[in-house]
Design a protein around this motif. Structure first.
Motif, PDB file in Angstrom:
ATOM      1  N   ASN A 165      18.617 -16.577 -52.024  1.00 26.07           N
ATOM      2  CA  ASN A 165      19.710 -16.999 -51.142  1.00 26.07           C
ATOM      3  C   ASN A 165      19.323 -18.241 -50.331  1.00 26.07           C
ATOM      4  OD1 ASN A 165      21.280 -14.343 -51.590  1.00 26.07           O
ATOM      5  ND2 ASN A 165      19.305 -13.642 -50.815  1.00 26.07           N
ATOM      6  N   GLN A 182      23.949 -21.514 -46.184  1.00 24.38           N
ATOM      7  CA  GLN A 182      23.225 -20.645 -47.107  1.00 24.38           C
ATOM      8  C   GLN A 182      24.178 -20.131 -48.181  1.00 24.38           C
ATOM      9  OE1 GLN A 182      21.307 -17.366 -45.114  1.00 24.38           O
ATOM     10  NE2 GLN A 182      19.734 -17.207 -46.691  1.00 24.38           N
ATOM     11  N   THR A 184      24.750 -17.434 -51.606  1.00 25.33           N
ATOM     12  CA  THR A 184      24.317 -16.108 -52.041  1.00 25.33           C
ATOM     13  C   THR A 184      23.729 -16.219 -53.439  1.00 25.33           C
ATOM     14  OG1 THR A 184      26.408 -15.504 -53.102  1.00 25.33           O
ATOM     15  CG2 THR A 184      26.187 -15.071 -50.725  1.00 25.33           C
ATOM     16  N   ARG A 185      22.965 -15.225 -53.818  1.00 24.05           N
ATOM     17  CA  ARG A 185      22.355 -15.249 -55.141  1.00 24.05           C
ATOM     18  C   ARG A 185      23.419 -15.280 -56.235  1.00 24.05           C
ATOM     19  NH1 ARG A 185      17.331 -11.354 -57.176  1.00 24.05           N
ATOM     20  NH2 ARG A 185      16.073 -13.111 -57.924  1.00 24.05           N
ATOM     21  N   ASN A 510      15.877 -12.914 -46.047  1.00 23.41           N
ATOM     22  CA  ASN A 510      16.069 -11.931 -47.109  1.00 23.41           C
ATOM     23  C   ASN A 510      15.726 -10.532 -46.615  1.00 23.41           C
ATOM     24  OD1 ASN A 510      16.948 -13.744 -49.080  1.00 23.41           O
ATOM     25  ND2 ASN A 510      14.859 -14.231 -49.729  1.00 23.41           N
TER      26      ASN A 510
END
Length: 517
Positions: A165, A182, A184-185, A510
């Motif tokens: 992330n 940021q 997100t994955r 995380n």
């Protein structure tokens, strides 16, 4: 090469990019001809292996970051290999490198922070080049533009795999002082997938120029993205993995080299199976990271560095006994991939700080396949051996795994043929071949270890199989005990470095790490 740079994050704390001087050339007026653009593109490729503009020890792109261990490729290798059963490291290195193997790292780990910074810097370089080349109608420049997007996708794929992330910035974000948001994955996964789809036709055909990203490199990156899709996005994409691999394999542009070691020598550029490499040259790309680190670092004890074509051994990296046990013997007589130095080395590792505890590896060398000196004629402090980022054997093994995981578009008989082609080369005949009943997912994981060790795949592979953390698979010094101990599942992702969180208050740590959930 020209320095084209846009600051990605608001601050790197003590890892600050060097300021541009009053006479620096920026993209505003750097690019007048296709040749200018090609020099700028070279900077993007070089960002994986060199510290800066002036050789191995001067003018680094990032101040206060060691010019050796702060190299992108060296950091990537450390995080992918030292965290697994494939490598342990002997030097102390400020006290934060042994925790990689122990799986006890924290958000202040020097080596995690160094690679994070390098990944983000490569993204920043790419963003600037992509922005500068977007409007060009020149055929060559349009291809350079696609290559830059591939390099950015590759760097972001490392961020996806390692950090999950990260902050996210593209060429659409003009350089300036702001806090990058940021991602997100799952969103980053989707972005990389879309980028690769969009640039596919803009890249050169397979093998159009050695060391440059082409369609084959893209298909390999797609296959890796899809093979790990369940980890990244929560959804299996094994059919798409096979589709990408079928594009690659149907071209018949690559074949297995007749000798395994051909892929790891100073003239490995002549191997017919290397698909994408990070190129090294002892004259033009001098670095204390990359392949110089891997080759110097595997030599120690009573080993002779001259036998490897380098000036000295650094006595750093070797393997665990659990990894050695994956081979039928350690001599290489039955399986040629068992490339270990055992004389004067103990199999067991009683002390991770002692190089002679654990077998040494002899896989990589700065000698040619015929045993001669490296072709560049450069200083033997550095190397000519290229880093094999993607090669055909990996494609064969990914195909087999995706078929076994239920992907459509492939066949188990073809998968078995691919695996046995790899093993026929390794054993010299069909004595090591397996039958259909032996082709299982657990076999593929071990075969990937035997075939691809020390090439930067192991951590990702173990995570995909649910074996990096936890207690289902233990190896020496996992969990900071000699016998191995279970570790926390949250360590399947590295933390966002503490200095980045301090610089960008919009970021969230995380899960599992201090500040995360």
């Amino acid at each position: 090469m020209l320095t084209v740079f846009a600051l990605l994050t608001s601050c790197f704390s003590d890892l600050d990019p060097q300021p541009l001087g009053p006479n620096s050339v920026t993209s505003a007026y750097a690019y007048n001809t296709p040749a200018d653009y090609k020099m700028g593109l070279a900077k993007l490729y070089a960002s994986f292996v060199v510290a800066g503009q002036s050789g191995p020890g001067a003018d680094p792109d990032i101040s206060n970051l060691d010019i050796g261990f702060g190299i992108y490729l060296r950091g990537y290798w450390n995080l992918q290999e030292l965290t697994t059963d494939e490598a342990v490291y002997s030097w102390t290195e400020d006290g934060t490198i042994h925790p990689l193997h122990w799986q006890t790292w924290t958000p202040t780990n020097t080596f995690i922070g160094a690679l994070y910074t390098r990944v983000m810097l490569t993204v920043a370089y790419c963003n600037e080049f992509i922005r500068a080349s977007a409007a060009s109608t020149n055929t060559d420049v349009k291809m350079y533009h696609a290559e830059a997007r591939f390099i950015r996708a590759l760097a972001y794929s490392h961020a996806l795999d390692l950090f999950g992330n990260p902050p996210f910035v593209t060429e659409a974000d003009e350089p300036g002082s702001f806090f990058p948001k940021q991602t997100t994955r799952a969103d980053l996964y989707a972005y990389i997938e879309k980028e690769l789809t969009e640039i596919e036709e803009g890249l050169g055909e397979p093998k159009f120029e050695y060391g440059r990203a082409d369609k084959a490199a893209l298909w390999m990156l797609q296959a890796k993205l899809y093979l790990n899709a369940k980890v990244y996005s929560g959804t299996e994409r094994n059919t798409e993995c096979i589709t990408a691999l079928n594009k690659l394999l149907s071209r018949n542009a690559y074949t297995l080299s007749t000798e395994y070691r051909h892929n790891f020598v100073a003239d490995n550029n002549t191997s017919p199976e290397l698909i994408f490499t990070i190129n090294h040259d002892a004259v033009h790309t001098q670095t204390y990271g990359g392949m110089a680190y891997i080759i110097h670092g595997e030599i120690g004890g009573n080993m002779n560095s001259a036998d490897f074509g380098v000036s000295s051994g650094w006595a750093q990296n070797r393997v665990t006994p659990e990894f050695v046990a994956k081979f039928p013997d350690t001599s290489g007589d039955s399986d040629a991939r068992a490339m270990f130095h055992t004389d004067g080395q103990k199999l067991e590792i009683d002390d991770v700080g002692t190089f002679t505890d654990g077998y040494a590896v002899t896989k990589f060398t700065n000698k040619t396949l015929a045993g001669g000196s490296a072709p560049s004629g450069g200083s033997i402090d550095f190397v000519d051996t290229d880093y094999p980022m993607f090669r055909l054997a990996d494609a064969y093994l990914m195909y087999a795994e995706a078929v076994l995981r239920g992907g459509a578009g492939g066949s188990q008989s073809t998968a078995l043929d691919y695996v046995n082609a790899i093993r026929t080369r390794a054993f010299g005949d069909d004595s090591g071949n397996i039958n259909a009943g032996q082709l299982t997912l657990s076999f593929i994981l071990d075969e990937r270890a035997r075939e691809l060790y020390w090439e930067g795949h192991r951590r990702t592979d173990l995570i995909r199989y649910g074996l990096l953390t936890g207690g289902d698979y233990l190896w020496s010094w996992k969990g900071n005990t000699k016998a191995g101990a279970p570790t926390e599942a949250f360590r399947n992702l590295f933390p966002i470095p503490a200095f980045e969180l301090a610089a960008n208050p919009t970021l969230k740590q995380n899960d599992g790490y201090p500040g995360g959930e």
